[in-house]
Structures are given as C-alpha cells and as structure tokens.
Design an enzyme around this catalytic site. Structure first.
Site, short mmCIF file in Angstrom:
data_model
loop_
_atom_site.label_atom_id
_atom_site.label_comp_id
_atom_site.label_asym_id
_atom_site.label_seq_id
_atom_site.Cartn_x
_atom_site.Cartn_y
_atom_site.Cartn_z
N SER A 1 0.80 -1.23 0.00
CA SER A 1 0.00 0.00 0.00
C SER A 1 0.83 1.28 0.00
O SER A 1 0.28 2.37 -0.11
CB SER A 1 -0.95 0.01 1.20
OG SER A 1 -0.22 0.01 2.41
N LYS B 1 -6.49 3.91 8.57
CA LYS B 1 -5.55 4.85 7.95
C LYS B 1 -6.08 6.27 7.98
O LYS B 1 -5.34 7.23 8.26
CB LYS B 1 -5.25 4.41 6.52
CG LYS B 1 -4.48 3.10 6.43
CD LYS B 1 -4.30 2.65 4.98
CE LYS B 1 -3.51 1.34 4.91
NZ LYS B 1 -3.35 0.84 3.53
#
Length: 813
Positions: A690, A733
C-alpha cells in the site's frame, strides 16, 4: 397360543355341494369344529346372517378377506377356501349390529359366486374331516399332544382346563384344527393351515410351528429365571447391607469408605449426565470399589468421578431475551462499536424466535485497547449468562485445549472443560482471548484442536482426552479476540464470523474518557468529581499530545497519573479540593509533550512523502524518505522492509524512469545518480504493497526538486503502468491521518465505498481525493503547474542539445 372353546358336535352330515350365503371376515380365520362368537356390523354381513337364519340348517359360509383394510370386499378380494359354520345363537345390539355365536362344521372351497341382492352368496364344495388311523398319524398325534402339553405347562396365562382338553381328544384332524386356531401366528399362516386338506400334512405343519413357539417359551422362561435369581441375589445383598448399616449405627461406627461410595452414587445421579456418560461413571465407580484406598489408581478414579459430577451437563442459565433491555446494557457499557452491538442484538432476536439455535462463534478483530475483551463481558451481562475467559497467547500444547489422557500422572482436563466447570452452566459466554497468538511445537498444534471446538456442526460431541466422553458445546457462545486475522490459520478463521473493531476517533476518545475512564479512575484512586475536575481543553491535550493509539489504554494510564498526582497533593495538604486541571497543569503533571504533529517539518524538503499504514495497533502515518548521490544508477533500501515492500520500491523506480521525460526528469539522472530509499523507525519491520504511491511520489519529489504538500497523505498499490489499485484498512488509515493533522487524503478510486465506515465528523474535517492513475497523484502532491513547467524546461534543454549536436559542437555543462 391360547386355548379357547372346546369342540362340539359337527351338526350332521353335509352334502358335497351347497348354495349358502357368505360372510367376509378380516384379521382372523375360522376353523371347523370350534365354537366361538363373532361381531357382525357391515350391511352385507348382516344380510348374510339374516339369510342363513331364515333356513332350517342355519348354515353360513365364512371366508377371510385378503386385505383387512378393505371395508366392502368383493369376491376377487376373498380367499377361495373358508369354513361352513352353523349359527347357534344371534343377539341384536344397538347400531344395527349383531353378536353371533357360530360353530365350525367343515372346510369349503368356493366353486362359483352367485347373484345376490345386498349380500354375497356362493356355491361351495364341502370337505368334511376324514379320520386317518394309520400308525404314522397316530405317532404324529402323540407328538402333537406332547408339544401342546409342554406349551401349556410353560404358559401360565393358559387355563388348566386346556390340558384336560388336549388329553381328551383322540381324533388327529380335530386336535390339529383346535391347536391351529389357538396359535399366535399371522392370519396368512392360519389360512395356509386351513387350506391344507390332508390330515397328515396339516399335523406336520402344526408340529413345526409348535416347536418354534416352544423354543421361544423355553428361552423366555430361562431369561425370567435368571433375572429373578439376580433380583433375589440383589435383594439379599441389599437386605444384608441395610442390616450391617443398622448394626454399625447402633454401635456408633461409620464405614467412611462406604459413605464415600454412597455420596458418589448420589452425586452421579444428581448430576443429570446423559445415559452414556452415566454408564461410564458407574462403571468407573464399580472399578474404584474394588481398589485399595491406598492405591494410586484410587485417587485418579476419584478425581475423574468428581470432574464428571461437577460439570453442568444439563444446567443452563436463562437468556435475557428482551432486545431493548440488552441494547440499553450494551450502550451503557461501551461507546460506539455499533457493528458489534448490532450483531449481538440480532443473535438475541433470533434466539427469541428459535429456542434451540446453536451459539454463534464470533471473532472480534481490532487493535489493542479498543475494548474487545470488555465488550465480551458486556455481552454476557446483556444476555444474563455466565462468562469465562481463557487466554490463548503463547499456548503451544494441544493438550491445553483437549486435556491430557488419564494414563499420565497429574493429568487434567483442557482449558475448555475447565472453563465450562468454572462457569457452572453449559451455555456461558466463552471468551478465547488473543486467538491470533497461538503457537505450535512438537507437542501438537492447539489451533487444530480448536477446529472441533469452534465448529457448530461438531462441537455438540466435543470429547476431552481426560474425560473420554462427549460434552455438548453447541449452546456455548464463543467470542474470540485477535489483533491481526492474518496469523489465524485459514481453517480456524473460516469457522468464525469476523467482526472488525476499528480504532477510536478523537471525539470518541473524549466521550469514552468522560463517560467511563474518568469516573473509573476517580473511584480507583479514592477521589470524587468534587475533588478533581479535568477540563475539556486539558483532556484534548492529553489525547493529542500524550497518547497516539487506536484504543484508550494509554489514555487511561495518563488519566490515572493525573489522579495519583492529585491524590498526593490533597493527601499532603499542598492543595485544597477541588483541583481543576487545565492544559498548563497537564505539562506540569506529565512533563514534556510526547507527540507532535511533525508532518510539516518532516516534509519540508524534497524527497519526503507521507504515506498511511495499517498495523496491529491501528493506523499510522509513514514517512518515505529518498535521497540521491553521485553514482552509477544503484538503489539502496533501508528501514526493515519486507519482500513485498521492496518490490514496491522497484516498481516505483521503474515507473518514474519510464515516465521521466513526462515528469521533467533528465534520463541521465538514472545513470549518474544512486538512489537511497529509507522508511524511518528502522527497528520496526514493515511490509505490504500500500506504500507504492508514496514511493513514486517521494522519488519524483527528489528528482524534480519539488516539495510534497505537507498536508497531503496517501495510500495505494501501484502497477508498472501507473494504475492505482485498492488497499485495505481504510478506516484505520484515515483516523491516523486525522490524528496527525493531515488535511487531504489521496485514496484509490475503488476504495471510495470504504468511507462508509469512517465517522461523519472525520469526513467533514478531511478532504478526500480519489485517484486511479499515478499522474493524478503527482498533480495533487507536487502541483500540475510545477510538473508542466519542468517538462517544458527539459524540452527546451533537449532541443538545445539537439541543435548543438547538429552544428557539430559540444554542449557545455
């Protein structure tokens, strides 16, 4: 076999052929010579009896029907062979029914059926009994009489007159019919005997049936005799034991061992075990009674029986099925966690509609400190069930789950059975804490042992090695907790319903502190809200500057430190209550600030980009740093990067190099410069795809000299063609970005659907940009105008170089 009515006279000689009314009979067969009553109720049958009574001979044909369920049988549904009988007496009863006493006269065979109005009539051929006085038949008669006598002697329900009847009949054919009519055989078998016209053959068939019945009677009597003997023996032993007890009681003596066995017997019967388990328990008790109390096996057997007796085999707690009340309890214990609460309330609703449903198997996955274990306690309180918790962290022995076999010294049941015993009911809330931290070694794999425990199709017959009997776990509600689902083996993870518990937002932490943590801390330190008040701004400062976590454990520790400081001040009389804590006092009490919003400082130079990462303790921001030096195009990676992350750096470098001209980067930079990519916090292992977009952004920033917007953070996987692919952990996140002071977040377009899990107040404070190509990411982070300017400048440089080469000169650096 049961003897009824003795024979009487046959009523005279019959012609060879007769035209007589016929009555169909079911579930029985009428034999010649015998007299017996029958009940007549069907209209055709009543009409046939009335027609027979209208004649002087009073003769009636009786033929059995093939299917007894047929109410109105026709000629095709009757046997061909029957019996001609004489009506001795008839009595009418209410309901147009008749009670008729008949006497069998002879066998008949239907030759043809005749027309009749409302009844059945037939021409029959008669077969009177023919005497047979040969020696063979005489021997058969003697054998038949002996067998019948033996059966009478073995059957107490047969009257004694039957013995006289058997001895007084000398005609073989008559005795054979009498015995046949009283045999306990099917109507089909009796019909077969009726159709046997030959006397010798008929007697042989009857003798064969009698021999079988005699064997059954002898075996039955033998069994009864043995049972009676055992009962007599048991009664004698019981009587002697009671006498011995009475004598010991009079003498003031008590047999302690016998008292122990009696107590165990009572406990086994009172435990409510299943029949198979109770059988095993009594067998072990019997074995124990033969042992010496000083033997080692004696203690093992006693401990085993105690375990069997103390388990809650049929003891269940009553569920609180009021969904609204359960919801109030869950809301009062925990703030937020709506998805988990909803699942528990759904279980309650289904449980209310379906009483025998199996317990669900849930797995709460989330970072530390978000309330997974305390939530399980709250579920138990809401359901009004007992709760038991076992910690699986570091468990490596399969026997910890299933128990040790009793052949080992000091063997005990496993954690599951121990937990059930501790709960005291067979339907507790069973918490399997830290299931993701199970280990395995040469002693077995405990995660494999849990497969049976957590499978609703198997756990109703769970077998612990120590108990060696099955225990029903299907009523137990299992709740497992884990930080990371990836370390849970696939087959075990497949058996559980995964519910993700994300970290808390700043506002959620504030509400949790006000409603739960501060009152709890005050009570633990002997303070009241009149003695200590923590202001709203001070609480915000503690949350932002002294904690950086997904949960609230560190927050509780910081609040506890403030409470301890306050308690000391009040106890030493340095301050008078109430103590009002403001932001300035927080620094005085807890010292310098622990965490800063350092994004702007860290990204103030080219080559640094802010990424977003998911960890076992929630979301976090991740700085990607890149630098360059003279060299030959080498690439250095540091920061404890995993294989997948290293591949992301290589993909990022290849993409930047392939699009260098479009980005305004000279191609010679990749041949004359070495690149070094570093991810800070080098002691912490990092992996995953990611950070791909952040890698490209950092490299592009370094090689173009453009600074990355410090208020922008990003996440996403990349391909060699520059496509941005979706990633996981979006909620965690985004919360990490909000905690760090980020204002704009770049997310893959296909992750837009995941924002539904992000609280509305967080979405309102952040700007989200959804991207599908790397060009979009670079435009947002470095500025489209800046990149266009660099591309134009590079284009002019390249044109100048081409012009110089065309004129034969050299470009001067």
């Amino acid at each position: 076999m049961a003897f009824d009515t003795p024979p009487s006279s046959d009523g005279g000689t019959l012609p060879e052929s007769l035209d007589i009314p016929v009555l169909a009979i079911r579930n029985t067969v009428i034999f010649p010579v015998l007299a017996r009553p029958i009940n007549v109720g069907r209209p055709k049958s009543v009409k046939a009896v009335e027609e027979a009574l209208a004649t002087d001979e009073r003769l009636l044909g009786i033929v059995a029907q093939r299917n007894p369920k047929t109410d109105d049988p026709g000629p095709d549904e009757l046997y061909e062979v029957g019996t001609v009988v004489k009506i001795l007496k008839m009595v009418k009863v209410p309901g147009n029914k008749l009670n008729v006493i008949i006497q069998g006269v002879a066998r008949v065979k239907v030759e043809r059926w005749l027309d009749a109005d409302g009844s059945m009539r037939a021409r029959v051929r008669t077969f009177p009994n023919q005497p047979d006085e040969t020696d063979d038949v005489s021997d058969l008669l003697r054998n038949l009489r002996e067998l019948a006598q033996k059966i009478i002697d073995l059957s107490p329900q047969i009257p004694s007159e039957a013995s006289f009847l058997v001895r007084s009949i000398d005609e073989p054919e008559v005795l054979a019919d009498i015995v046949a009519s009283n045999l306990s055989i099917s109507s089909e078998d009796k019909q077969e005997l009726l159709e046997t016209f030959d006397t010798r053959e008929r007697i042989e068939k009857v003798i064969t049936i009698l021999n079988k019945e005699l064997q059954v009677l002898e075996l039955s009597n033998k069994i009864q005799t043995e049972v009676k003997g055992e009962m007599d023996k048991a009664q004698r032993e019981y009587f002697l034991r009671e006498q011995l007890k009475a004598i010991q009681k009079e003498l003031g003596e008590v047999d302690e061992r016998q008292e122990e066995f009696e107590e165990l017997k009572r406990n086994i019967k009172k435990a409510g075990m299943p029949r198979e388990v109770e059988k095993v328990a009594f067998k072990e008790l019997k074995r124990m009674a033969r042992m010496s109390p000083g033997a080692a096996e004696y203690t093992v057997a006693r401990t085993y029986l105690d375990w069997l007796c103390e388990l809650p085999w049929n003891k269940s707690s009553t569920d609180r099925l009021d969904v609204n009340e359960a919801e109030e309890i869950l809301e009062s214990d925990h703030y937020g966690l709506e998805k988990v609460k909803q699942r528990i309330l759904e279980f309650l609703a289904v449980r209310k509609l379906k009483q025998d449903m199996k317990g669900p198997i849930l797995c709460l996955v989330g970072p530390p400190g978000v309330g997974k274990t305390s939530l399980a306690k709250s579920v138990a309180r809401a359901l009004h069930r007992e709760m038991v918790r076992i910690s699986l962290g570091g468990v490596r022995d399969e026997a910890e789950i299933r128990g040790h076999r009793r052949t080992y010294i000091g063997s005990m049941p496993g954690k599951v059975i121990k937990g059930i015993k501790k709960a005291g009911t067979n339907n507790p809330v069973f918490v399997l804490d830290e299931i993701d931290k199970l280990g395995s070694d040469y002693r077995g794999d405990p995660s494999s042992a849990l497969l049976e425990v957590l499978d609703p199709e198997q756990n109703d017959t769970f077998q612990d090695h120590y108990l060696d009997v099955t225990f029903d776990l299907s009523k137990v509600m299992f709740i497992a907790t884990a930080n990371v689902p990836d370390t849970i083996p696939g087959p075990l993870r497949d058996r559980m319903e995964i519910i993700r518990v994300a970290g808390y937002t700043h506002e959620e932490k504030r509400q949790i502190a006000i409603k739960y943590l501060i009152p709890e801390v005050l009570e633990e330190h002997g303070l009241t809200d009149e003695m200590l008040t923590i202001g709203s701004e001070a609480l915000d400062k503690v949350i932002e500057s002294y904690t950086r976590e997904a949960g609230v454990r560190s927050l509780k520790r910081e609040l506890a430190a403030i409470a301890r400081w306050t308690a000391k001040e009040i106890a030493s009389e340095d301050r008078e209550p109430p103590v009002n804590v403001d932001p300035a006092m927080v620094e005085t009490i807890r010292g310098p600030i622990h965490f800063f919003k350092e994004v702007a400082e860290r990204t103030s130079v080219p080559g640094v980009a802010t990424g977003l990462a998911w960890t076992a303790v929630g979301g976090d921001i991740l700085f990607i740093e890149a630098t360059k030096m003279k060299g030959k195009g080498g690439l250095t990676l540091t920061g404890s990067l995993g294989d997948v992350m290293k591949e992301s750096v290589s993909v990022a470098r290849s993409f930047v190099r392939s699009t260098a001209i479009d980005l305004g980067i000279p191609e010679s930079a990749f041949e004359t410069l070495d690149l070094h990519v570093h991810v800070p916090s080098g002691a912490i292992p990092k992996d995953g795809p990611s950070a791909g977009v952040t890698m490209i952004t950092a490299m592009t920033s370094l090689l173009t000299g453009l600074k990355v917007d410090p208020t922008v953070a990003m996440t996403g996987e990349i391909t060699l063609r520059g496509a941005v692919l979706p990633v996981g952990g979006i909620k965690e996140k985004v919360l990490a970005a909000h905690r760090a002071g980020i204002r704009k977040v770049l997310l893959p377009s296909r992750n837009q659907k995941d924002l539904i899990e992000v609280p509305d107040e967080i979405q309102d404070e952040l700007e989200f940009v959804f991207v599908s190509r790397m060009e979009e990411v670079l435009h947002e982070t470095l500025g489209k105008d800046n990149l266009d300017r660099l591309r134009e400048e590079l284009s002019l440089v390249r044109q100048a170089e081409s012009t110089v080469k065309a004129t034969g000169g050299e470009a001067q650096a």
